[in-house]
Write a protein that holds these residues in place. Structure first.
Motif, mmCIF file in Angstrom:
data_model
loop_
_atom_site.group_PDB
_atom_site.id
_atom_site.type_symbol
_atom_site.label_atom_id
_atom_site.label_comp_id
_atom_site.label_asym_id
_atom_site.label_seq_id
_atom_site.Cartn_x
_atom_site.Cartn_y
_atom_site.Cartn_z
ATOM 1 N N UNK A 125 0.817 -1.212 0.000
ATOM 2 C CA UNK A 125 0.000 0.000 0.000
ATOM 3 C C UNK A 125 0.854 1.267 0.000
ATOM 4 N N UNK A 126 2.150 1.145 0.285
ATOM 5 C CA UNK A 126 3.023 2.316 0.355
ATOM 6 C C UNK A 126 3.599 2.709 -1.002
ATOM 7 N N UNK A 127 3.447 1.857 -2.019
ATOM 8 C CA UNK A 127 4.033 2.148 -3.328
ATOM 9 C C UNK A 127 2.972 2.650 -4.292
ATOM 10 N N UNK A 128 3.426 3.138 -5.442
ATOM 11 C CA UNK A 128 2.521 3.742 -6.424
ATOM 12 C C UNK A 128 2.054 2.779 -7.504
ATOM 13 N N UNK A 129 2.809 1.720 -7.754
ATOM 14 C CA UNK A 129 2.489 0.823 -8.857
ATOM 15 C C UNK A 129 2.984 -0.576 -8.522
ATOM 16 N N UNK A 130 2.187 -1.590 -8.904
ATOM 17 C CA UNK A 130 2.584 -2.979 -8.709
ATOM 18 C C UNK A 130 2.958 -3.604 -10.049
ATOM 19 N N UNK A 131 3.905 -4.526 -9.991
ATOM 20 C CA UNK A 131 4.326 -5.222 -11.199
ATOM 21 C C UNK A 131 4.616 -6.677 -10.869
ATOM 22 N N UNK A 194 -13.247 0.177 0.921
ATOM 23 C CA UNK A 194 -11.838 -0.146 0.734
ATOM 24 C C UNK A 194 -11.514 -0.548 -0.694
ATOM 25 N N UNK A 195 -12.457 -1.190 -1.360
ATOM 26 C CA UNK A 195 -12.229 -1.588 -2.747
ATOM 27 C C UNK A 195 -12.015 -0.360 -3.623
ATOM 28 N N UNK A 196 -12.817 0.681 -3.406
ATOM 29 C CA UNK A 196 -12.666 1.904 -4.190
ATOM 30 C C UNK A 196 -11.346 2.602 -3.860
ATOM 31 N N UNK A 197 -11.002 2.645 -2.574
ATOM 32 C CA UNK A 197 -9.761 3.287 -2.156
ATOM 33 C C UNK A 197 -8.560 2.578 -2.783
ATOM 34 N N UNK A 198 -8.558 1.238 -2.733
ATOM 35 C CA UNK A 198 -7.459 0.475 -3.327
ATOM 36 C C UNK A 198 -7.377 0.718 -4.833
ATOM 37 N N UNK A 202 -4.106 2.458 -6.778
ATOM 38 C CA UNK A 202 -3.349 1.747 -7.792
ATOM 39 C C UNK A 202 -3.442 2.401 -9.168
ATOM 40 N N UNK A 203 -4.614 2.858 -9.554
ATOM 41 C CA UNK A 203 -4.780 3.428 -10.882
ATOM 42 C C UNK A 203 -4.114 4.795 -11.018
ATOM 43 N N UNK A 204 -4.027 5.550 -9.938
ATOM 44 C CA UNK A 204 -3.386 6.868 -10.016
ATOM 45 C C UNK A 204 -1.922 6.734 -10.420
ATOM 46 N N UNK A 205 -1.304 5.618 -10.054
ATOM 47 C CA UNK A 205 0.094 5.424 -10.408
ATOM 48 C C UNK A 205 0.331 5.282 -11.898
ATOM 49 N N UNK A 206 -0.722 5.047 -12.675
ATOM 50 C CA UNK A 206 -0.599 4.887 -14.128
ATOM 51 C C UNK A 206 -0.722 6.208 -14.878
#
Length: 234
Positions: A125-131, A194-198, A202-206
């Motif tokens: 949750x602390x990062x901007x993007x997952x890979x 929480x689903x919306x927050x998550x 995640x999408x903001x990082x794109x």
């Protein structure tokens, strides 16, 4: 471009040495270690084989949060089955996203988790993007050193190509956007979704810079409209 690689609680010194060797081969030089002294083991330097200076100058931190404190944009590697989030970029997509990001952020980081359990949901949750690295289903994991090599190879372009000169944007723009969205969700009394927050996190990082700027403008209009028509009771 300031671009460290961060290893969270690595247990095997050989993996740290292999990571340092992969970094040196592909032009990366800054290594950060979170909550581990395994790099002190002679095996790390033996496997590093010519990349000892990376071990000599690595920086250690007690928590991932501390290791990311000076980073504008971060990417975490994770196995899909281990995370609650469901938005992932392939290594190739990460390269494309970071190519755009480097024009308007001053620092980026790539985060790798523990050999046995990866990163916790709190750390993700602390990062901007997952890979994640696509793999055959019957062999769903890579050695830590191998994973570092895959991403160092994919992202080695950042050490070979000089970014075009463009007006620099505020490196905190993305974080400010995320904070404004969280404040808006609280104002709308939907922050417990929480689903919306998550999804938002995640999408903001794109987002590219222009998209981020436009969303800031939209949020400004929304916040003004709420303030004018639905003032907060004192």
């Amino acid at each position: 471009m300031h671009f460290p690689l961060i290893l969270v609680s690595p247990a095997r010194p050989e993996n740290i040495g292999a990571a340092a060797r992969a970094m040196k081969t592909m032009g990366f030089s800054e290594l950060r270690i979170v909550a581990s002294d395994a790099w002190r083991d002679p095996a790390a330097r033996r496997v590093a084989h010519g990349a000892g200076e990376i071990l000599d100058h690595l920086r250690t931190y007690d928590t991932l949060e501390a290791a990311l404190a000076d980073i504008d944009f971060s990417v975490a590697t994770t196995a899909r089955s281990r995370a609650k989030f469901r938005y992932y970029a392939t290594p190739q997509q990460v390269e494309t996203i970071l190519q755009e990001k480097r024009h308007w952020v001053k620092s980026m980081a790539l985060v790798f988790g523990r050999e046995d359990s990866g990163l916790t949901n709190e750390e993700l949750a602390q990062v901007d993007l997952l890979t994640g690295i696509p793999m055959a289903q019957d062999y769903p994991s890579l050695n830590l050193g191998q994973a570092v090599m895959v991403y160092c190879y994919q992202l080695s372009v950042f050490n070979q190509v000089v970014a075009d000169s463009e007006p620099a944007a505020d490196g905190q723009q993305l974080q400010a956007l995320r904070q404004r969205f969280h404040q808006l969700l609280t104002r709308l009394a939907v922050s417990d979704d929480q689903k919306m927050v998550d999804w938002l996190d995640q999408r903001l990082g794109l987002l590219e810079q222009r998209d981020s700027a436009m969303l800031h403008r939209l949020l400004h209009d929304v916040e003004k409209n709420l303030a004018d028509n639905y003032p907060v009771e004192k």
